[in-house]
Design a protein around this motif. Structure first.
Motif, PDB file in Angstrom:
ATOM      1  N   ASP A   1       0.835  -1.210   0.000  1.00  0.00           N
ATOM      2  CA  ASP A   1       0.000   0.000   0.000  1.00  0.00           C
ATOM      3  C   ASP A   1       0.866   1.254   0.000  1.00  0.00           C
ATOM      4  OD1 ASP A   1      -2.610  -1.033  -0.157  1.00  0.00           O
ATOM      5  OD2 ASP A   1      -2.695  -1.377   2.005  1.00  0.00           O
ATOM      6  N   ASP A   2       1.968   1.231   0.777  1.00  0.00           N
ATOM      7  CA  ASP A   2       2.891   2.372   0.806  1.00  0.00           C
ATOM      8  C   ASP A   2       3.574   2.541  -0.549  1.00  0.00           C
ATOM      9  OD1 ASP A   2       2.295   2.810   3.501  1.00  0.00           O
ATOM     10  OD2 ASP A   2       3.868   1.419   4.140  1.00  0.00           O
ATOM     11  N   TYR A   3       3.961   1.434  -1.164  1.00  0.00           N
ATOM     12  CA  TYR A   3       4.617   1.504  -2.479  1.00  0.00           C
ATOM     13  C   TYR A   3       3.686   2.168  -3.492  1.00  0.00           C
ATOM     14  CZ  TYR A   3       7.719  -2.198  -0.616  1.00  0.00           C
ATOM     15  OH  TYR A   3       8.590  -2.960   0.123  1.00  0.00           O
ATOM     16  N   GLN A   4       2.389   1.799  -3.455  1.00  0.00           N
ATOM     17  CA  GLN A   4       1.447   2.370  -4.420  1.00  0.00           C
ATOM     18  C   GLN A   4       1.307   3.874  -4.219  1.00  0.00           C
ATOM     19  OE1 GLN A   4      -0.524   0.814  -7.319  1.00  0.00           O
ATOM     20  NE2 GLN A   4       0.091   2.942  -7.446  1.00  0.00           N
ATOM     21  N   LYS A   5       1.385   4.331  -2.962  1.00  0.00           N
ATOM     22  CA  LYS A   5       1.273   5.770  -2.682  1.00  0.00           C
ATOM     23  C   LYS A   5       2.481   6.547  -3.203  1.00  0.00           C
ATOM     24  CE  LYS A   5      -1.573   5.053   1.383  1.00  0.00           C
ATOM     25  NZ  LYS A   5      -1.416   4.520   2.720  1.00  0.00           N
ATOM     26  N   LYS A   6       3.622   5.871  -3.362  1.00  0.00           N
ATOM     27  CA  LYS A   6       4.859   6.544  -3.783  1.00  0.00           C
ATOM     28  C   LYS A   6       4.918   6.806  -5.285  1.00  0.00           C
ATOM     29  CE  LYS A   6       8.726   4.683  -2.334  1.00  0.00           C
ATOM     30  NZ  LYS A   6       9.706   3.700  -1.830  1.00  0.00           N
ATOM     31  N   THR A   7       4.040   6.162  -6.072  1.00  0.00           N
ATOM     32  CA  THR A   7       4.142   6.269  -7.525  1.00  0.00           C
ATOM     33  C   THR A   7       2.779   6.519  -8.161  1.00  0.00           C
ATOM     34  OG1 THR A   7       4.891   5.141  -9.550  1.00  0.00           O
ATOM     35  CG2 THR A   7       3.934   3.744  -7.849  1.00  0.00           C
ATOM     36  N   ASP A   8       2.803   7.158  -9.332  1.00  0.00           N
ATOM     37  CA  ASP A   8       1.573   7.327 -10.118  1.00  0.00           C
ATOM     38  C   ASP A   8       1.291   6.070 -10.946  1.00  0.00           C
ATOM     39  OD1 ASP A   8       1.162   9.893  -9.160  1.00  0.00           O
ATOM     40  OD2 ASP A   8       2.336  10.813 -10.767  1.00  0.00           O
ATOM     41  N   ARG A   9       2.288   5.215 -11.075  1.00  0.00           N
ATOM     42  CA  ARG A   9       2.132   3.964 -11.838  1.00  0.00           C
ATOM     43  C   ARG A   9       1.161   3.049 -11.097  1.00  0.00           C
ATOM     44  NH1 ARG A   9       4.979  -1.075 -11.536  1.00  0.00           N
ATOM     45  NH2 ARG A   9       6.334  -0.297  -9.903  1.00  0.00           N
ATOM     46  N   ASP A  10       0.236   2.451 -11.848  1.00  0.00           N
ATOM     47  CA  ASP A  10      -0.664   1.474 -11.239  1.00  0.00           C
ATOM     48  C   ASP A  10       0.126   0.173 -11.082  1.00  0.00           C
ATOM     49  OD1 ASP A  10      -3.100   0.392 -10.255  1.00  0.00           O
ATOM     50  OD2 ASP A  10      -3.414  -0.552 -12.203  1.00  0.00           O
ATOM     51  N   ILE A  11       0.436  -0.184  -9.843  1.00  0.00           N
ATOM     52  CA  ILE A  11       1.263  -1.373  -9.601  1.00  0.00           C
ATOM     53  C   ILE A  11       0.440  -2.622  -9.918  1.00  0.00           C
ATOM     54  CG2 ILE A  11       2.451  -2.722  -7.853  1.00  0.00           C
ATOM     55  CD1 ILE A  11       3.291  -0.096  -6.533  1.00  0.00           C
ATOM     56  N   PRO A  12       0.935  -3.443 -10.843  1.00  0.00           N
ATOM     57  CA  PRO A  12       0.162  -4.617 -11.255  1.00  0.00           C
ATOM     58  C   PRO A  12       0.283  -5.804 -10.290  1.00  0.00           C
ATOM     59  CG  PRO A  12       1.883  -4.089 -12.879  1.00  0.00           C
ATOM     60  CD  PRO A  12       2.108  -3.240 -11.676  1.00  0.00           C
ATOM     61  N   VAL A  13      -0.816  -6.539 -10.207  1.00  0.00           N
ATOM     62  CA  VAL A  13      -0.794  -7.871  -9.621  1.00  0.00           C
ATOM     63  C   VAL A  13      -0.663  -8.832 -10.798  1.00  0.00           C
ATOM     64  CG1 VAL A  13      -2.085  -9.631  -8.344  1.00  0.00           C
ATOM     65  CG2 VAL A  13      -2.187  -7.232  -7.635  1.00  0.00           C
ATOM     66  N   VAL A  14       0.280  -9.770 -10.675  1.00  0.00           N
ATOM     67  CA  VAL A  14       0.517 -10.752 -11.735  1.00  0.00           C
ATOM     68  C   VAL A  14      -0.019 -12.099 -11.279  1.00  0.00           C
ATOM     69  CG1 VAL A  14       2.290 -11.944 -13.078  1.00  0.00           C
ATOM     70  CG2 VAL A  14       2.513  -9.503 -12.599  1.00  0.00           C
ATOM     71  N   VAL A  15      -0.779 -12.739 -12.164  1.00  0.00           N
ATOM     72  CA  VAL A  15      -1.336 -14.058 -11.898  1.00  0.00           C
ATOM     73  C   VAL A  15      -0.456 -15.089 -12.620  1.00  0.00           C
ATOM     74  CG1 VAL A  15      -3.380 -15.522 -12.105  1.00  0.00           C
ATOM     75  CG2 VAL A  15      -3.638 -13.029 -11.839  1.00  0.00           C
ATOM     76  N   LEU A  16       0.031 -16.075 -11.859  1.00  0.00           N
ATOM     77  CA  LEU A  16       0.835 -17.156 -12.427  1.00  0.00           C
ATOM     78  C   LEU A  16      -0.048 -18.407 -12.459  1.00  0.00           C
ATOM     79  CD1 LEU A  16       4.059 -16.480 -10.354  1.00  0.00           C
ATOM     80  CD2 LEU A  16       3.600 -15.766 -12.701  1.00  0.00           C
ATOM     81  N   GLU A  17      -0.389 -18.833 -13.661  1.00  0.00           N
ATOM     82  CA  GLU A  17      -1.277 -19.973 -13.852  1.00  0.00           C
ATOM     83  C   GLU A  17      -0.465 -21.176 -14.291  1.00  0.00           C
ATOM     84  OE1 GLU A  17      -3.777 -18.126 -16.830  1.00  0.00           O
ATOM     85  OE2 GLU A  17      -5.175 -17.390 -15.316  1.00  0.00           O
ATOM     86  N   ARG A  18      -0.519 -22.242 -13.496  1.00  0.00           N
ATOM     87  CA  ARG A  18       0.229 -23.465 -13.805  1.00  0.00           C
ATOM     88  C   ARG A  18      -0.220 -24.011 -15.165  1.00  0.00           C
ATOM     89  NH1 ARG A  18       2.639 -27.778 -10.428  1.00  0.00           N
ATOM     90  NH2 ARG A  18       2.075 -26.535  -8.608  1.00  0.00           N
ATOM     91  N   VAL A  19       0.770 -24.439 -15.963  1.00  0.00           N
ATOM     92  CA  VAL A  19       0.503 -25.035 -17.263  1.00  0.00           C
ATOM     93  C   VAL A  19       0.646 -26.551 -17.108  1.00  0.00           C
ATOM     94  CG1 VAL A  19       1.298 -25.219 -19.652  1.00  0.00           C
ATOM     95  CG2 VAL A  19       1.349 -23.000 -18.491  1.00  0.00           C
ATOM     96  N   ALA A  20      -0.328 -27.298 -17.594  1.00  0.00           N
ATOM     97  CA  ALA A  20      -0.251 -28.760 -17.523  1.00  0.00           C
ATOM     98  C   ALA A  20       0.974 -29.237 -18.303  1.00  0.00           C
ATOM     99  CB  ALA A  20      -1.523 -29.383 -18.075  1.00  0.00           C
ATOM    100  N   SER A  21       1.765 -30.114 -17.689  1.00  0.00           N
ATOM    101  CA  SER A  21       3.009 -30.546 -18.363  1.00  0.00           C
ATOM    102  C   SER A  21       2.776 -31.752 -19.236  1.00  0.00           C
ATOM    103  CB  SER A  21       4.078 -30.849 -17.336  1.00  0.00           C
ATOM    104  OG  SER A  21       3.579 -31.652 -16.293  1.00  0.00           O
TER     105      SER A  21
END
Length: 135
Positions: A115-135
């Motif tokens: 939350d503090d990091y987001q307040k420090k920048t105008d950039r919208d900090i992304p959440v990245v979703v890591l989806e397992r790929v069937a092997s």
């Protein structure tokens, strides 16, 4: 305290026995492909489970530019992930604004400083979703 390449090396050598539990939260190793170099890049990142997926945050401590690993996965979303001794292929994507509304509180519960990091920048900090790929 583990950090950077030393963190990656201890995590890999011990299947996460050293490095998974980090400063009161949990870390995984994300391997991306360098968008310019084509080389594999390992980054330890705070994560949380979200259903079957894993979430990480491209915060770079609130810097105005995104972390290099995020730029790399935008160029090539096929990544590898290690959580403890589990190593798997995954596909990375940026959470939609709607998804982020639900996912951001999950991540700030794990690491309140986001939350503090987001307040420090105008950039919208992304959440990245890591989806397992069937092997």
């Amino acid at each position: 305290m583990l950090f950077g390449q030393e963190h990656v090396e201890r995590y890999r050598a011990t299947d996460g026995a050293e490095g998974h539990d980090w400063q009161g939260t949990t870390a995984l190793i994300l391997t991306t492909t360098g968008r310019r170099s084509g080389e594999r890049r390992d980054t330890p990142l705070i994560y949380q489970r979200y259903g079957d997926d894993y979430l990480v945050v491209a915060s770079k401590g609130g810097a105005d530019e995104p972390p290099l690993w995020y730029l790399n996965l935008q160029a090539d979303p096929d990544v590898e992930v290690q959580v403890l001794g589990d190593r798997f292929k995954a596909r990375a994507r940026t959470a939609t604004p709607q998804e982020k509304q639900e996912m951001w509180p999950v991540m700030t519960a794990a690491w309140p400083a986001y939350d503090d990091y987001q307040k420090k920048t105008d950039r919208d900090i992304p959440v990245v979703v890591l989806e397992r790929v069937a092997s």
